[in-house]
Enzyme design. Structure first.
Site, PDB file in Angstrom:
ATOM      1  N   CYS B  98       0.822  -1.211   0.000  1.00 32.25           N
ATOM      2  CA  CYS B  98       0.000   0.000   0.000  1.00 32.25           C
ATOM      3  C   CYS B  98       0.853   1.257   0.000  1.00 32.25           C
ATOM      4  O   CYS B  98       0.383   2.335  -0.340  1.00 32.25           O
ATOM      5  CB  CYS B  98      -0.972  -0.016   1.179  1.00 32.25           C
ATOM      6  SG  CYS B  98      -0.182  -0.348   2.743  1.00 32.25           S
ATOM      7  N   ARG B 100       4.037   1.395  -1.578  1.00 35.84           N
ATOM      8  CA  ARG B 100       5.001   1.461  -2.671  1.00 35.84           C
ATOM      9  C   ARG B 100       4.750   0.416  -3.744  1.00 35.84           C
ATOM     10  O   ARG B 100       4.131  -0.611  -3.495  1.00 35.84           O
ATOM     11  CB  ARG B 100       6.420   1.277  -2.133  1.00 35.84           C
ATOM     12  CG  ARG B 100       6.626  -0.073  -1.478  1.00 35.84           C
ATOM     13  CD  ARG B 100       8.043  -0.228  -0.991  1.00 35.84           C
ATOM     14  NE  ARG B 100       8.352   0.702   0.073  1.00 35.84           N
ATOM     15  CZ  ARG B 100       9.169   1.731  -0.043  1.00 35.84           C
ATOM     16  NH1 ARG B 100       9.782   1.969  -1.173  1.00 35.84           N
ATOM     17  NH2 ARG B 100       9.395   2.534   0.961  1.00 35.84           N
ATOM     18  N   MET B 241      -8.288   0.159  19.086  1.00 38.11           N
ATOM     19  CA  MET B 241      -6.924   0.139  19.613  1.00 38.11           C
ATOM     20  C   MET B 241      -6.792  -0.832  20.791  1.00 38.11           C
ATOM     21  O   MET B 241      -5.819  -1.554  20.915  1.00 38.11           O
ATOM     22  CB  MET B 241      -6.529   1.539  20.047  1.00 38.11           C
ATOM     23  CG  MET B 241      -5.260   1.946  19.365  1.00 38.11           C
ATOM     24  SD  MET B 241      -4.577   3.478  19.930  1.00 38.11           S
ATOM     25  CE  MET B 241      -5.812   4.693  19.783  1.00 38.11           C
TER      26      MET B 241
END
Lengths: 273, 471
Positions: B98, B100, B241
């Site tokens: 996502c 490169r 989280m």
């Protein structure tokens, strides 16, 4: 003799340097070299004590030089054995300089004992002294673990992690290490004191003679007994336990050295020079 | 092009027909195989291969463009053979994440290869070349090698030191192997890449420090508890989280997990997800007696755990440490609890502080990583330059001469010590002639009088057979 002392000092010094470098650079080989240098110092030290023993035919604990040297030896012995067990690498940073310090101070006092009382040629005496000294080594390490614990705890509590936070192990490990040292030290000091009583009974006909050293050793014993009891019963651990082991070590230092200088007694002549 | 697999096939054939299993037959088979598989013009074999890297990453391209150009697994599967179809390209590996897209090629003609790769992207992604050209970077030779090393070592990542990139790169390489688009050069390059990345990871502290909230929490937990194994966790409330942190903890083999939620049903569902036990919100106080790590992430406006509540449980817990992780905003856990003995409270800002510090450390470690990479680039170049006809032949000749010299010295010193100076010279001449004869055919072969197609493969095999590269 002088040469061997210097060689021993040199190895203690190099070990201290190795451990200090390890503290900063955190490379395994530095820790290893610190450890092996300390091992070498220990071998030299053992030879030194062995030589003194062979030369005079009595266990070399009869002046301040010998007493300090012996305590340094006991500390190193305990640390080396203990290091195999616990793998608390950073502890060497505390143990090696302490042993070095003891040796330096020891080397400043005259080597030859002043006078030797013939009652000090017994196996019981050697047993008594060796155990007591090893237990002092254990308590010294417990104090070190306590100091490291407080440093690390402060880093985590204050949320200002820094140099030491990264280099010190977990609180749990430090706490357990201190506890293990105290347990071992306590066992040794108990057996050591009992052997002292037996020896006293044999030499002077009574177990206990209210000698200041005896009294302070009793205080020391009770102190660590309380510490252990409270830990098991109520859970005195962590910070409290760490502080107590540091105070305990202070009491120990007084028992070991302070009593001899400030108070009189039949242990007095060990620290003459 | 004949890859390793093809060679293995030939070898197997020979094995199945022992009567044909002589060297001559083997070479004939190889030749036949070559001619039929080779897409190269004969002279291509003479050309030197160059490593080219073309790509874009989070620094050069915005997310829209990256999304557009990114290759899914299936697309990459199709793209690899398509890149290789160009006669200028002999090997190809494609990495697409996502952040490169990196296309690594071994080419005989740089210009042509780049052009055709660009055209392929433009065709397959429905973009005109100018639309993405500006975001592209193109490296060749050492620069390309360095770039690949840096990417794999996670020095080029958005979060320096993040570990995923190496796995993604390995996956990309595996795909190229499946599609048989990676040959001698890229095989070597990628193996070196993985080696360098591993070295960077072990020798520098680049991956040591946590740079996400959940990792930071775990790092702290380990500084408090040492081992997290068997520690009990209490999760209060829900939230992405917090759940992520619990998952991380599970990976560290924590013990029982309790989940407390305002709505008990929700708690039950989450408990099922973590194989834990749901408790009622009112039971939190009791759960504190058992739990060691408390993660809180509720939407409550005030504190849900007070100092008094925690103080009560310290004694029944026998002062075992308690670690509170407060991810909620506004906070759930009274910060005063941190002042109690053996309890540690970290809220989201504290954790953020840990992350910031760690990031700085990573950048310092990255400098050391660059040095390791520079060294590896030089080593790779040495191998790569050796992978040419002349150095290989020279290397072969030197190796044989070294062996001959040392044997000659031994024999002339001992069993042949009765020989005169002139006889010795004669033996030397004989040795020389022998070496020349032995090397004649291999030299011709390597100079392309029987070596079509992928010359790098034969050079590499030669170098390996005679161990011309010191490892």
């Amino acid at each position: 003799m002088k040469i061997l002392i210097n060689i021993t000092l040199l190895f203690y010094f190099m070990s201290t340097a190795g451990y200090s470098a390890y503290l900063f650079r955190q490379k395994e080989y530095l820790h290893k070299s610190g450890f092996y240098l300390l091992g070498t110092a220990f071998v030299c030290h053992t030879a030194l004590i062995g030589w003194a023993y062979a030369k005079s035919g009595i266990f070399p604990i009869h002046n301040l030089h010998q007493i300090l040297s012996m305590s340094g030896w006991a500390l190193t012995a305990f640390f080396l054995a203990f290091q195999q067990q616990f793998r608390l690498k950073v502890m060497g940073v505390y143990a090696a300089p302490l042993a070095l310090f003891l040796m330096i101070v020891s080397a400043r006092f005259p080597v030859e004992p002043v006078q030797i009382n013939s009652t000090f040629r017994s196996f019981w005496l050697i047993f008594h002294v060796t155990l007591i000294f090893l237990s002092y080594g254990a308590f010294a390490l417990a104090c070190g673990a306590g100091i490291l614990y407080l440093v690390q705890e402060n880093a985590i509590k204050s949320k200002k992690r820094g140099f030491f936070y990264r280099r010190l192990p977990s609180l749990e490990l430090l706490d357990n290490t201190g506890y293990a040292c105290i347990i071992t030290g306590f066992t040794m000091v108990t057996v050591g004191l009992v052997s002292g009583f037996v020896y006293a009974k044999w030499i002077w006909g009574k177990f206990w003679s209210w000698d200041p050293k005896e009294v302070w050793s009793g205080i020391l014993w009770v102190f660590y007994a309380i510490l252990l009891h409270e830990r098991l019963a109520v859970g005195w651990r962590g910070r409290k336990s760490a502080i107590m082991s540091i105070i305990g070590f202070a009491v120990l230092l007084f028992t070991f050295i302070g009593v001899n200088f400030l108070l009189k007694g039949h242990h007095g002549e060990f620290t003459q020079w | 092009m004949v890859g390793r697999a093809a060679l293995a096939e030939i070898a197997e054939e020979v094995y199945e027909h022992p009567e044909e299993g002589n060297i001559y037959q083997l070479s004939q088979n190889m030749k036949a195989n070559h001619v039929s598989h080779s897409r190269f013009l004969p002279e291509c074999g003479l050309m030197r291969q160059e490593i080219v890297l073309m790509g874009l990453n989070h620094k050069t391209a915005n997310v829209e463009l990256r999304e557009c150009i990114g290759f899914s697994a299936d697309e990459a599967d199709a793209a690899l053979p398509a890149f290789q179809k160009d006669p200028a390209v002999s090997e190809a590996v494609l990495l697409s994440t996502c952040n490169r897209v990196e296309l690594i090629l071994a080419v005989s003609d740089t210009e042509k290869a780049i052009l055709s790769a660009k055209n392929y992207i433009s065709r397959s992604k429905n973009l005109t070349v100018p639309e993405f050209e500006k975001s592209l970077y193109i490296h060749t030779g050492d620069d390309a090698v360095r770039h690949i090393f840096r990417v794999a070592a996670s020095l080029d990542s958005m979060v320096v030191g993040e570990p995923q990139i190496l796995g993604q790169m390995k996956e990309a390489y595996r795909m190229a192997i499946r599609k048989k688009t990676s040959g001698v050069i890229l095989n070597r390059l990628l193996h070196k890449t993985f080696f360098v990345a591993k070295r960077v990871r072990t020798e520098t502290g680049i991956g040591d420090h946590a740079v996400s909230i959940s990792y930071a929490a775990i790092e702290l937990g380990r500084k408090i508890f040492g081992d997290l194994e068997g520690r009990k966790v209490l999760l209060i409330g829900a939230g992405e989280m917090a759940e992520l942190a619990v998952e991380h903890l599970i990976r560290h083999r924590v013990g029982d997990i309790f989940v407390a939620n305002r709505t008990f049903e929700r708690g039950l569902a989450m408990a099922r997800q973590f194989h834990g036990k749901a408790i009622r919100f009112e039971e939190i106080g009791d759960a504190l007696t058992h739990a060691d790590i408390i993660i809180s992430s509720t939407g409550a406006p005030g504190f849900i755990l007070t100092r008094e509540q925690v103080k009560k449980v310290l004694r029944p817990r026998k002062n075992r440490p308690l670690f509170f992780i407060d991810i909620a905003v506004p906070r759930d856990i009274d910060p005063d609890i941190n002042r109690l003995a053996n309890t540690y409270v970290y809220d989201i800002d504290d954790l953020q502080g840990v992350i910031e510090e760690n990031k700085e450390d990573r950048h310092r470690e990255a400098m050391r990583a660059e040095r390791i990479i520079d060294e590896a680039v030089i080593r790779f170049r040495e191998w790569y330059e050796g992978l040419d006809v002349v150095p290989t032949i020279v290397g072969l000749r030197e190796k044989l001469w070294r062996i001959a010299e040392s044997e000659m010295k031994k024999s002339l010193g001992h069993s042949l010590s009765h020989l005169s100076e002139e006889d010795g010279q004669a033996v030397r001449r004989m040795m020389n002639a022998m070496i020349n004869k032995v090397l004649h055919d291999p030299t011709l072969f390597l100079k392309n009088k029987g070596c079509y197609g992928d010359k790098a493969l034969y050079l590499d095999i030669t170098r390996k057979l005679f161990r011309l590269d010191e490892e």
